[in-house]
Scaffold this motif. Sequence first.
Motif, PDB file in Angstrom:
ATOM      1  N   PHE A  14      45.559 -22.625 -50.832  1.00 51.74           N
ATOM      2  CA  PHE A  14      45.460 -21.347 -49.909  1.00 51.74           C
ATOM      3  C   PHE A  14      45.186 -22.720 -48.946  1.00 51.74           C
ATOM      4  CE2 PHE A  14      41.791 -19.962 -47.262  1.00 51.74           C
ATOM      5  CZ  PHE A  14      42.806 -18.764 -46.726  1.00 51.74           C
ATOM      6  N   PHE A  15      44.590 -23.652 -49.012  1.00 46.18           N
ATOM      7  CA  PHE A  15      44.577 -24.046 -47.710  1.00 46.18           C
ATOM      8  C   PHE A  15      45.926 -24.676 -47.542  1.00 46.18           C
ATOM      9  CE2 PHE A  15      39.826 -24.469 -48.786  1.00 46.18           C
ATOM     10  CZ  PHE A  15      39.344 -24.332 -47.215  1.00 46.18           C
ATOM     11  N   VAL A  16      46.858 -24.904 -47.794  1.00 43.00           N
ATOM     12  CA  VAL A  16      48.289 -25.794 -47.922  1.00 43.00           C
ATOM     13  C   VAL A  16      49.031 -24.599 -47.093  1.00 43.00           C
ATOM     14  CG1 VAL A  16      50.247 -26.633 -48.741  1.00 43.00           C
ATOM     15  CG2 VAL A  16      47.936 -27.508 -49.339  1.00 43.00           C
ATOM     16  N   ARG A  17      49.168 -23.660 -47.791  1.00 45.21           N
ATOM     17  CA  ARG A  17      50.011 -21.881 -47.484  1.00 45.21           C
ATOM     18  C   ARG A  17      48.566 -21.653 -46.612  1.00 45.21           C
ATOM     19  NH1 ARG A  17      48.265 -20.280 -53.055  1.00 45.21           N
ATOM     20  NH2 ARG A  17      46.894 -18.603 -51.964  1.00 45.21           N
ATOM     21  N   LEU A  18      47.968 -21.865 -45.802  1.00 43.78           N
ATOM     22  CA  LEU A  18      46.852 -21.694 -45.064  1.00 43.78           C
ATOM     23  C   LEU A  18      47.694 -22.208 -43.256  1.00 43.78           C
ATOM     24  CD1 LEU A  18      45.187 -19.555 -43.313  1.00 43.78           C
ATOM     25  CD2 LEU A  18      43.420 -21.411 -43.607  1.00 43.78           C
ATOM     26  N   LEU A  19      47.792 -23.704 -43.568  1.00 45.90           N
ATOM     27  CA  LEU A  19      47.543 -24.750 -42.825  1.00 45.90           C
ATOM     28  C   LEU A  19      49.107 -25.287 -42.635  1.00 45.90           C
ATOM     29  CD1 LEU A  19      44.831 -27.341 -43.190  1.00 45.90           C
ATOM     30  CD2 LEU A  19      44.956 -25.321 -41.119  1.00 45.90           C
ATOM     31  N   ARG A  20      50.165 -24.481 -43.917  1.00 46.82           N
ATOM     32  CA  ARG A  20      51.324 -24.965 -43.531  1.00 46.82           C
ATOM     33  C   ARG A  20      52.347 -24.669 -42.122  1.00 46.82           C
ATOM     34  NH1 ARG A  20      56.207 -22.701 -47.032  1.00 46.82           N
ATOM     35  NH2 ARG A  20      58.063 -24.214 -47.133  1.00 46.82           N
ATOM     36  N   PRO A  21      51.694 -23.152 -41.210  1.00 49.57           N
ATOM     37  CA  PRO A  21      52.869 -23.281 -39.760  1.00 49.57           C
ATOM     38  C   PRO A  21      51.738 -24.117 -39.235  1.00 49.57           C
ATOM     39  CG  PRO A  21      51.351 -21.011 -40.973  1.00 49.57           C
ATOM     40  CD  PRO A  21      51.050 -22.552 -41.729  1.00 49.57           C
ATOM     41  N   VAL A  22      50.826 -25.003 -39.208  1.00 45.75           N
ATOM     42  CA  VAL A  22      50.241 -25.876 -38.500  1.00 45.75           C
ATOM     43  C   VAL A  22      50.943 -27.037 -38.405  1.00 45.75           C
ATOM     44  CG1 VAL A  22      47.821 -27.342 -37.496  1.00 45.75           C
ATOM     45  CG2 VAL A  22      47.998 -25.393 -38.532  1.00 45.75           C
ATOM     46  N   GLY A  23      51.197 -27.166 -39.715  1.00 43.29           N
ATOM     47  CA  GLY A  23      52.310 -28.354 -39.852  1.00 43.29           C
ATOM     48  C   GLY A  23      53.217 -28.210 -38.940  1.00 43.29           C
ATOM     49  N   ARG A  24      54.239 -27.615 -39.173  1.00 44.94           N
ATOM     50  CA  ARG A  24      55.317 -27.289 -38.341  1.00 44.94           C
ATOM     51  C   ARG A  24      55.338 -27.115 -37.546  1.00 44.94           C
ATOM     52  NH1 ARG A  24      58.419 -22.194 -42.226  1.00 44.94           N
ATOM     53  NH2 ARG A  24      58.663 -23.925 -43.728  1.00 44.94           N
ATOM     54  N   LEU A  25      54.288 -26.425 -36.238  1.00 39.83           N
ATOM     55  CA  LEU A  25      53.888 -26.307 -35.251  1.00 39.83           C
ATOM     56  C   LEU A  25      53.756 -27.823 -35.048  1.00 39.83           C
ATOM     57  CD1 LEU A  25      51.689 -23.258 -34.771  1.00 39.83           C
ATOM     58  CD2 LEU A  25      53.830 -23.888 -33.246  1.00 39.83           C
ATOM     59  N   TYR A  67      56.598 -29.113 -46.210  1.00 37.74           N
ATOM     60  CA  TYR A  67      57.206 -28.591 -47.936  1.00 37.74           C
ATOM     61  C   TYR A  67      56.516 -28.024 -48.381  1.00 37.74           C
ATOM     62  CZ  TYR A  67      60.879 -32.484 -46.771  1.00 37.74           C
ATOM     63  OH  TYR A  67      61.730 -33.497 -46.008  1.00 37.74           O
ATOM     64  N   GLY A  68      55.086 -27.991 -47.461  1.00 36.18           N
ATOM     65  CA  GLY A  68      54.353 -26.738 -48.772  1.00 36.18           C
ATOM     66  C   GLY A  68      53.628 -27.728 -49.909  1.00 36.18           C
ATOM     67  N   VAL A  69      52.978 -28.955 -49.784  1.00 39.51           N
ATOM     68  CA  VAL A  69      52.903 -29.571 -50.695  1.00 39.51           C
ATOM     69  C   VAL A  69      51.693 -30.259 -49.909  1.00 39.51           C
ATOM     70  CG1 VAL A  69      54.445 -29.766 -51.855  1.00 39.51           C
ATOM     71  CG2 VAL A  69      53.669 -31.897 -50.165  1.00 39.51           C
ATOM     72  N   ALA A  70      50.296 -31.073 -50.669  1.00 33.74           N
ATOM     73  CA  ALA A  70      49.149 -31.059 -50.235  1.00 33.74           C
ATOM     74  C   ALA A  70      49.898 -32.765 -50.661  1.00 33.74           C
ATOM     75  CB  ALA A  70      47.914 -30.928 -50.529  1.00 33.74           C
ATOM     76  N   ILE A  71      49.550 -34.051 -49.978  1.00 34.63           N
ATOM     77  CA  ILE A  71      49.964 -34.866 -50.024  1.00 34.63           C
ATOM     78  C   ILE A  71      48.446 -35.735 -50.047  1.00 34.63           C
ATOM     79  CG2 ILE A  71      52.273 -35.033 -49.868  1.00 34.63           C
ATOM     80  CD1 ILE A  71      51.234 -36.419 -46.967  1.00 34.63           C
TER      81      ILE A  71
END
Length: 194
Positions: A14-25, A67-71
């Motif tokens: 859930f957190f990766v999906r939620l934060l994906r736009p933050v990574g892109r920003l 990329y939509g993954v937790a590293i």
Amino acid sequence: MSDQAYSRRSNPSFFVRLLRPVGRLWLRAVNMRIVGELPDLPKFVLIGAPHTSNWDLPNALAAGLHYGVAINWMGKDSIFNWPFGGLMRWMGGIPVDRSKRNNAVTQMIGVFEAAGEMIVVVPPEGTRSEVERWKSGFYHIAVGAKVPIVMAFMDYNRREVGIKGVFYPTGNYEVDLPQIQAFYAPISRYKSAA
């Protein structure tokens, strides 16, 4: 990465999906462009080179979110103490005890074996300073855990971060390492404005 390719990967948290736009920003804000596709593999060691800046970790985490993954990343166990230990773990940190030779490699092989899916980022240089010889831990982790090595990079001159290939280690470090390093030869090191 296209949304279709993203949906083919296992369901991210859930957190990766939620934060994906933050990574892109974040990547947009620091003017870094994503290059390449993340391979659809359940487990791998992701090497990032050259490791030249304190900005490498936040940029790598943002790229993972893009990329939509937790590293995951390895860190000295001392940085996981209070008050930031919980935050470091939440950000994907895996504490390792580096007080004994090869202990970190053995620990990470065990972590890989216990995980269904896992991406661990390992900077092969082991330091942000320029080095003549890479540390071999990333290679021995991959061989011991029987996982491939995915070659990632940050090129600060070209303002690019991304994935350029998958390498399947043969178990012969002296033969494989020059092939891996040859890929990184044209990648620019970070230069501070000072």
